[in-house]
Design an enzyme around this catalytic site. Structure first.
Site, short mmCIF file in Angstrom:
data_model
loop_
_atom_site.label_atom_id
_atom_site.label_comp_id
_atom_site.label_asym_id
_atom_site.label_seq_id
_atom_site.Cartn_x
_atom_site.Cartn_y
_atom_site.Cartn_z
N GLU A 193 0.82 -1.28 0.06
CA GLU A 193 -0.01 -0.03 -0.04
C GLU A 193 0.92 1.25 0.00
OE1 GLU A 193 -3.12 -0.16 -0.54
OE2 GLU A 193 -3.27 -2.62 0.23
N CYS A 222 -1.93 7.90 4.16
CA CYS A 222 -2.31 7.69 2.94
C CYS A 222 -3.54 7.87 2.23
CB CYS A 222 -1.78 6.36 2.42
SG CYS A 222 -2.61 5.22 3.21
C1 UN1 Z 1 -7.48 5.19 7.62
O1 UN1 Z 1 -7.45 6.12 6.92
O2 UN1 Z 1 -8.31 4.89 8.34
O3 UN1 Z 1 -0.93 4.47 6.20
C2 UN1 Z 1 -6.21 4.45 7.49
C3 UN1 Z 1 -1.86 5.13 5.89
C4 UN1 Z 1 -3.17 4.23 5.43
C5 UN1 Z 1 -3.86 4.03 6.66
C6 UN1 Z 1 -4.99 4.88 6.54
N1 UN1 Z 1 -2.69 2.67 5.34
O4 UN1 Z 1 -2.30 6.22 5.94
#
Ligand code: UN1
Length: 487
Positions: free
Chosen positions: A255, A289
């Site tokens: 991710e 993210c």
């Molecule tokens: C969220 O917005 O609930 O690293 C989680 C990050 C993502 C997680 C976001 N993998 O920001």
């Protein structure tokens, strides 16, 4: 108070062989507060951790669902019971507010309790072979040793959402967290190690190695004895990980970044629009993210929305993460703050208009404080709307109508989340179908996702199968098809 930040290899607490006390773990809300000093793993220690994991995995693969359920429930319960203490540690180390830190710790616990139940719910398929008298069984088996590389922005929840399914499906883990949050990593590891010891799980089931990406990360991801790698972090690191994994044909799930659009249509409820924009773009200091880093707003509501945003942003309290009333904490470190400040300049140079914010703040404690910033007059060609900033700044891009807004929203190399604020059911339904993202929200912020349903994106935001919910089984297991001649 000085904290322990140590590694855990093969069931024992260890110091890193590379650079004793090499790094300082600094509180971003008060840079005079050093939480701990910590050392780094060398390549031999990474190898040792992989060995330990391989031995533990051979046993754990046959541990049975109830054993796994018991271990995961124990870890989940402990995280929940200690959410206040650990949430405050998280806020002190990473800089998100205490409320956000406590919420995140509870969520980390929920990943463990959710996957505890999934361990019991394992199912397979049985069917007849095309050959008479032969039966076919399709079952899932563990993938093996999982290398987990996690970022600093969710230092409790993200490791949990990788380690919990890994254990539930019978794998062992070698975990390398980001170097900015070693105290959270040590605290979570302590909980896992204590529960594992108490329940008689094999030593080395979960190993924690601290170290840089260039050293520990490369040694872990590049090892042919790691069966699968799961990574959350930047696109640049993701590309490097993919290169290393490709050499050994290692199973991979990633991710990475995004430029999540929050689309606001003329018929939007203005309060919902502002609440979602402020939450999505600035909470967690924009270090997500899933952050709303582009606000695509149609003409009829454009000026009203910007005015309402200015009013809402003027009231935002930026401050020390542990102070009562703080809504926006500091940037995680000096580098991230510099990056945020650089993007303010890049956006201005590219022709965006700074509506408000962006000022550095000098508060009672020396920290990496900046007021959240809003730009307008943006377009998708500007770097600020193309590249992930990972800070509390966002940009309004004006759209003529819904179709234009949808096209602008999709015009990006990323595709993690997208949200639309509208009262029109048909527009919302159309957006749900046509947004080129892994997650779509309606009248909600682009960030804030559940733990029991799949999470992931499209295009350059993600690679491999989905995380979370029962979809996680795709990555953490491998399918076996057995043919049985019963005669
Ligand atoms: C969220 O917005 O609930 O690293 C989680 C990050 C993502 C997680 C976001 N993998 O920001």
């Amino acid at each position: 108070m000085k904290l322990e930040t140590r590694m855990h290899i093969g069931g024992a607490w260890r110091d890193g062989a590379a650079g004793a006390d090499a790094l300082a773990d600094e509180n971003p809300s008060d840079t005079r507060d050093i939480l701990a000093r910590f050392s780094q793993a060398d390549a031999a220690q990474v190898e040792e951790a992989i060995d330990a994991a391989a031995r533990a995995q051979a046993q754990w693969a046959h541990s049975g669902p109830e054993t796994r359920y018991n271990l995961l429930m124990r870890i989940g319960a402990e995280l929940d019971a200690r959410a206040s203490e650990l949430g405050e540690l998280l806020a002190r180390e990473e800089g998100k507010t205490a409320a956000e830190g406590i919420g995140e710790t509870k969520r980390a616990g929920q990943f463990f309790t959710y996957f505890a139940a999934e361990a019991l719910r394992q199912m397979g398929d049985i069917c007849d072979s095309v050959r008479a008298g032969v039966e076919v069984q399709v079952t899932r088996e563990p993938v093996g040793v999982v290398g987990a590389v996690t970022p600093w922005n969710f230092p409790m929840a993200l490791p949990a959402w990788k380690i919990a399914p890994a254990l539930a499906y019978g794998n062992a883990v070698v975990w390398k967290p980001a170097n900015l949050t070693p105290a959270c990593a040590t605290a979570l590891m302590q909980i896992i190690a204590d529960a594992a010891g108490e329940q008689g799980a094999p030593p080395g089931l979960v190993n924690l190695i601290l170290g840089s990406g260039a050293q520990a990360g490369e040694a872990l991801v590049g090892s042919p004895r790691v069966d699968a790698v799961t990574f959350t972090g930047s696109l640049a690191t993701g590309r490097r990980i993919a290169e290393l994994a490709a050499k050994n044909l290692t199973k991979l799930q990633m991710e990475m970044g995004s430029k999540n659009p929050l689309v606001i249509l003329d018929d939007a409820d203005i309060n919902t629009a502002v609440a979602c924009a402020v939450n999505g773009a600035f909470f967690g200091t924009g270090q997500k993210c899933t952050a709303s880093s582009r606000l695509v707003v149609t003409r009829g509501i454009h000026d009203r929305f910007i005015e309402a945003m200015q009013n809402a942003m003027a009231k935002l309290v930026v401050g020390h993460a542990l102070e009562e009333g703080t809504q926006i904490g500091p940037a995680v470190d000096a580098n991230q703050l510099k990056r945020n400040r650089d993007y303010l300049e890049i956006a201005k140079k590219d022709g965006a208009e700074l509506v408000c914010g962006g000022e550095l703040l000098e508060l009672a404690t020396p920290g990496h404080y900046m007021r959240p910033a809003l730009f307008a007059g943006g377009d998708n060609a500007m770097r600020v709307n193309r590249e992930e900033v990972f800070g509390p700044l966002t940009c309004v891009i004006a759209a003529g109508d819904y179709d234009h807004a949808l096209a602008l929203a999709n015009e990006t190399e990323f595709g993690l989340t997208a949200s639309i604020i509208t009262q029109s059911l048909s527009r919302a339904a159309h957006f749900r179908r046509h947004a080129q993202t892994g997650c779509v929200m309606v009248n909600l912020p682009t960030s804030g996702t559940d733990y029991h349903v799949p999470f992931g994106g499209r295009k350059n935001s993600s690679f491999g199968s989905r995380e979370q919910g029962r979809y996680a089984a795709e990555f953490y297991t491998q399918v076996k098809t057995a043919y049985i001649n019963a005669c």
